[in-house]
Design a protein around this motif. Structure first.
Motif, short mmCIF file in Angstrom:
data_model
loop_
_atom_site.label_atom_id
_atom_site.label_comp_id
_atom_site.label_asym_id
_atom_site.label_seq_id
_atom_site.Cartn_x
_atom_site.Cartn_y
_atom_site.Cartn_z
N UNK A 1 3.16 6.50 15.94
CA UNK A 1 2.41 7.27 16.72
C UNK A 1 1.39 8.00 16.12
N UNK A 2 0.13 7.63 16.84
CA UNK A 2 -1.21 8.20 16.64
C UNK A 2 -1.36 8.12 14.88
N UNK A 3 -1.21 7.04 14.35
CA UNK A 3 -1.82 6.76 12.94
C UNK A 3 -2.90 6.66 12.61
N UNK A 4 -3.78 6.31 13.66
CA UNK A 4 -5.08 5.86 13.12
C UNK A 4 -6.07 6.78 13.43
N UNK A 5 -6.32 7.72 12.29
CA UNK A 5 -7.03 8.85 12.19
C UNK A 5 -8.39 8.86 13.19
N UNK A 6 -9.30 7.95 13.16
CA UNK A 6 -10.50 7.87 13.91
C UNK A 6 -10.23 7.73 15.57
N UNK B 1 -0.78 -4.06 6.02
CA UNK B 1 -1.82 -3.63 5.16
C UNK B 1 -3.20 -4.24 5.48
N UNK B 2 -3.10 -5.68 5.92
CA UNK B 2 -4.38 -6.18 6.13
C UNK B 2 -5.00 -5.71 7.49
N UNK B 3 -4.04 -5.83 8.65
CA UNK B 3 -4.50 -5.12 9.72
C UNK B 3 -5.21 -3.82 9.52
N UNK B 4 -4.86 -2.99 8.65
CA UNK B 4 -5.29 -1.71 8.37
C UNK B 4 -6.83 -1.69 8.05
N UNK B 5 -7.09 -2.45 6.94
CA UNK B 5 -8.16 -2.57 6.16
C UNK B 5 -9.24 -3.30 7.26
N UNK C 1 0.82 -1.36 -0.09
CA UNK C 1 -0.01 -0.18 -0.01
C UNK C 1 0.84 1.25 0.15
N UNK C 2 0.47 2.20 -0.48
CA UNK C 2 1.17 3.65 -0.54
C UNK C 2 1.57 4.18 0.99
N UNK C 3 2.78 4.58 1.09
CA UNK C 3 3.42 5.05 2.30
C UNK C 3 2.65 5.99 2.87
N UNK C 4 2.49 5.97 4.11
CA UNK C 4 1.69 7.27 4.98
C UNK C 4 0.25 7.36 4.69
N UNK C 5 -0.25 6.27 4.13
CA UNK C 5 -1.58 6.34 3.97
C UNK C 5 -2.68 6.36 5.26
#
Length: 265
Positions: free
Chosen positions: A137-142, A86-90, A44-48
């Motif tokens: 650090x704090x990467x998950x926006x919601x 990536x899978x953990x993110x989606x 996946x793109x970096x920093x998404x």
């Protein structure tokens, strides 16, 4: 063994673990292209950054999304640590995926289609197990929570890896890295228990080293008076300091560009 293909190369003294058949099976099941000749990029793109879907998705789309992620998750947990983040993110958005989540999942499928034969290649050298730990650090926006990532390497490939959202919000990058170390050390103790109870693993010289790119987290583990801004950290995380002081865990600094666990965050 459980869908894992084991290839032994006696001349190179190596063993390769892969899931080529399973990978091709799920690519065909979900009508995704298999194109191993294409140059593999990153999953996946970096920093998404993803945000929650404010609209309600169609139940059929949700079911399809969940089936695809579930199929990829089985592959990721067995032989594909490169898919862990990536899978953990989606997977965080499986209950109500939106267009941006579906597009990102398609990128993961495209990456998998170009790398269907990737796996774990173990060599005959290096008798020590090395751990690598990182945090975003704090990467998950919601939720503004951070992601923990760690992996342990033995004989040139991963034997354990994890990428998951932390349970609480970290107030600094030091705190996020410190919280990640807790999970890495728990896994380290588990690996140590396996070694202690298996006479065939007596040749392993060491498993106590964990590399992190956070000097502040290392100092916090060494010194309880390191900084007044960390005094609020939950007591459960100070078991890191206990294991460090007992000599069970060695925490060593490594530059970010050499941090193997970086891709897990």
């Amino acid at each position: 063994f459980l869908g894992i293909e084991i290839t032994r190369n006696r001349s190179n003294r190596s063993i390769f673990l892969g899931q080529k058949a399973y990978t091709e099976k799920i690519l065909q099941r979900f009508n995704k292209p298999i194109s191993p000749k294409e140059k593999a990029s990153i999953p996946i793109p970096l920093g998404i950054k993803l945000e929650a879907n404010n609209d309600q998705s169609d139940p059929k789309d949700i079911q399809k999304f969940q089936q695809e992620v579930g199929s990829l998750m089985y592959l990721m947990t067995k032989t594909r640590p490169d898919l862990a983040y990536p899978i953990g993110l989606v997977a965080r958005y499986m209950s109500n995926p939106g267009i941006q989540h579906q597009k990102l999942l398609e990128k993961i499928w495209k990456y998998l289609g170009s790398t269907p034969y990737y796996g774990l290649n173990y060599q005959s050298d290096a008798l020590e197990i090395q751990g690598y730990c990182d945090a975003d650090w704090g990467g998950d926006i919601p939720t503004r929570r951070s992601t923990t990532g760690f992996t342990y390497l033995f004989r040139g490939a991963a034997i354990s890896w994890n990428s998951k959202l932390q349970t609480t919000v970290a107030l600094s990058s030091c705190e996020a890295e410190y919280m990640a170390l807790k999970e890495a050390i728990k896994e380290q103790l588990f690996i140590g228990a396996i070694i202690a109870n298996n006479p065939h693993l007596e040749e392993i010289s060491s498993y106590d080293t964990i590399y992190t790119d956070s000097l502040s987290a290392i100092e916090l583990a060494k010194n309880p008076q390191y900084h007044h801004r960390t005094k609020h950290i939950d007591i459960q995380y100070h078991f890191i300091r206990e294991k460090y002081q007992q000599g069970i865990s060695k925490l060593l600094y490594i530059p970010t560009e050499n941090q193997v666990a970086d891709g897990l965050t």
